[in-house]
Design an enzyme around this catalytic site. Structure first.
Site, short mmCIF file in Angstrom:
data_model
loop_
_atom_site.label_atom_id
_atom_site.label_comp_id
_atom_site.label_asym_id
_atom_site.label_seq_id
_atom_site.Cartn_x
_atom_site.Cartn_y
_atom_site.Cartn_z
N TYR A 193 -18.64 -143.96 -11.02
CA TYR A 193 -18.04 -145.10 -11.35
C TYR A 193 -17.46 -146.07 -10.15
O TYR A 193 -17.56 -147.44 -10.24
CB TYR A 193 -16.82 -144.55 -12.29
CG TYR A 193 -15.87 -145.61 -12.78
CD1 TYR A 193 -16.31 -146.43 -13.81
CD2 TYR A 193 -14.51 -146.09 -12.11
CE1 TYR A 193 -15.23 -147.57 -14.37
CE2 TYR A 193 -13.69 -147.04 -12.58
CZ TYR A 193 -14.02 -148.04 -13.51
OH TYR A 193 -13.19 -149.07 -14.15
N LYS A 222 -18.38 -149.92 -8.95
CA LYS A 222 -17.30 -151.07 -8.81
C LYS A 222 -17.38 -151.61 -7.48
O LYS A 222 -17.29 -153.02 -7.15
CB LYS A 222 -15.81 -150.70 -9.18
CG LYS A 222 -15.57 -150.46 -10.52
CD LYS A 222 -16.18 -151.59 -11.67
CE LYS A 222 -15.69 -151.07 -13.05
NZ LYS A 222 -15.88 -152.23 -14.01
P1 NAI Z 1 -12.36 -149.44 -22.74
O1 NAI Z 1 -13.49 -148.37 -22.86
O2 NAI Z 1 -11.55 -149.41 -23.78
O3 NAI Z 1 -13.44 -150.75 -22.84
C1 NAI Z 1 -14.86 -150.97 -22.41
C2 NAI Z 1 -15.40 -151.79 -23.39
O4 NAI Z 1 -16.72 -151.94 -22.89
C3 NAI Z 1 -15.45 -151.32 -24.75
O5 NAI Z 1 -15.58 -152.29 -25.64
C4 NAI Z 1 -17.07 -150.82 -24.84
O6 NAI Z 1 -17.66 -150.82 -26.12
C5 NAI Z 1 -17.69 -152.00 -23.92
N1 NAI Z 1 -19.04 -151.58 -23.35
C6 NAI Z 1 -19.60 -150.33 -22.75
N2 NAI Z 1 -20.85 -150.42 -22.49
C7 NAI Z 1 -21.44 -151.48 -23.08
C8 NAI Z 1 -22.57 -152.21 -23.02
N3 NAI Z 1 -23.68 -151.56 -22.77
N4 NAI Z 1 -22.56 -153.31 -23.62
C9 NAI Z 1 -21.45 -154.09 -23.93
N5 NAI Z 1 -20.33 -153.29 -24.11
C10 NAI Z 1 -20.08 -152.05 -23.64
O7 NAI Z 1 -12.15 -149.65 -21.37
P2 NAI Z 1 -11.09 -150.60 -20.61
O8 NAI Z 1 -9.97 -149.94 -19.93
O9 NAI Z 1 -10.52 -151.55 -21.66
O10 NAI Z 1 -12.33 -151.26 -19.62
C11 NAI Z 1 -12.37 -152.53 -19.50
C12 NAI Z 1 -12.75 -152.95 -18.01
O11 NAI Z 1 -11.56 -152.53 -17.06
C13 NAI Z 1 -13.88 -152.07 -17.73
O12 NAI Z 1 -14.64 -153.18 -16.66
C14 NAI Z 1 -13.23 -151.01 -16.68
O13 NAI Z 1 -14.03 -150.66 -15.75
C15 NAI Z 1 -12.01 -151.83 -15.99
N6 NAI Z 1 -10.94 -151.03 -15.53
C16 NAI Z 1 -9.88 -150.32 -16.22
C17 NAI Z 1 -8.98 -149.63 -15.90
C18 NAI Z 1 -8.13 -148.75 -16.87
O14 NAI Z 1 -7.29 -148.14 -16.17
N7 NAI Z 1 -8.59 -148.56 -17.92
C19 NAI Z 1 -8.73 -149.60 -14.29
C20 NAI Z 1 -9.69 -150.44 -13.75
C21 NAI Z 1 -10.62 -151.10 -14.13
#
Ligand code: NAI
Length: 262
Positions: A185, A189
């Site tokens: 992961y 990034k």
């Molecule tokens: P989450 O798991 O709730 O959301 C991720 C979304 O991406 C989900 O809707 C999932 O269905 C979608 N997804 C995954 N694979 C996919 C694919 N092949 N095609 C289309 N959609 C796909 O997690 P979150 O936290 O809302 O993540 C959003 C962004 O924020 C991500 O890029 C994550 O890396 C980033 N992020 C999150 C942090 C956290 O603490 N939650 C910290 C730093 C970055």
């Protein structure tokens, strides 16, 4: 007057249009809500259309669900075609979709999982699967949406990255997340940051701004709701850079506190 055979399909779209990938939940859903509140028509992209439709219903009347799996070229091409015929424009692309792993067991702590995915022992399939979504998926979606973005008067691309991908921070032995820096992961990034800069370098002369943001440790499914920030806080920086005016920067990596070193 004769009606053009395809014209009836096209709604005249005067409002700005934003596409958010992985918008069915978490930070992406909040970004979609915030962009709608800023007057955009929002495409709520989701791998699963039914989940996208439910989320679009939550966002409100200015949201439209779109099936989009960022690892599936046919799905990406169909989504781009649907945007062109349905709305005829795209102003902002927010590459938010990502996964943190494919192999973590529910009973495993993050520390235990990170020991099993170190550079010395990680399965290459795990690295490839996560990079397929977090890195190549972003590049593929961006390439497919670029013809529409290039037609927009002031297009913006936002890549949702993470501070854990910063090479500069991780090179410092005092960085608190250094122990979990690994090839899956965190390094995905880092690679996404490289893609961001590559896109910014190429698209800057065309007036398209491309920036990466870090939401901070946010309570979402990605970390089994262990995060400390709300989705409202997590969405804030992505929305800010999505709305940058003509004098705003391009090729930056930032969070709500300011610039993060690459
Ligand atoms: P989450 O798991 O709730 O959301 C991720 C979304 O991406 C989900 O809707 C999932 O269905 C979608 N997804 C995954 N694979 C996919 C694919 N092949 N095609 C289309 N959609 C796909 O997690 P979150 O936290 O809302 O993540 C959003 C962004 O924020 C991500 O890029 C994550 O890396 C980033 N992020 C999150 C942090 C956290 O603490 N939650 C910290 C730093 C970055």
């Amino acid at each position: 007057m004769a009606i053009h055979p395809f014209k009836e399909e096209i709604t005249m779209q005067d409002k700005l249009v934003a596409l958010v990938t992985g918008a069915n939940q978490g930070i992406g859903l909040q970004i979609a809500k915030d962009m709608a509140a800023h007057g955009f028509t929002v495409l709520v992209a989701s791998r699963n259309l039914a989940r996208g439709e439910a989320a679009a219903g939550e966002v409100g009347p200015d949201a439209l669900a779109l099936q989009l799996d960022v690892t599936d070229q046919a799905s990406i091409a169909a989504a781009a075609e649907r945007i062109r015929t349905k709305l005829g424009r795209l102003d902002v692309l927010i590459n938010n979709a990502a996964i943190s792993n494919t192999s973590k067991r529910p009973d495993q702590s993050i520390e235990e999982y990170s020991k099993s995915v170190r550079a010395s022992n990680v399965s290459l399939d795990e690295v490839r699967a996560v990079w397929e979504t977090n890195v190549f998926g972003v590049l593929a979606v961006t390439q497919a949406m670029l013809p529409l973005l290039r037609e927009a008067p002031a297009a913006r691309i936002v890549n949702v990255s993470s501070g854990v991908g910063s090479l500069t921070l991780n090179a410092d032995p005092a960085f608190p997340w250094r122990s979990i820096f690994g090839p899956v992961y965190a390094a995905s990034k880092t690679a996404l940051n490289a893609m961001t800069l590559a896109m910014a370098v190429e698209l800057g002369p065309e007036g398209i701004k491309v920036n990466a943001v870090s939401p901070g440790f946010t309570r979402t499914n990605l970390n089994n709701y262990a995060g400390t920030e709300t989705v409202e806080e997590g969405a804030r920086e992505a929305v800010r850079v999505a709305l940058l005016g003509p004098d705003g920067p391009t090729g930056t990596f930032s969070n709500t506190a300011g610039i993060i070193p690459w």
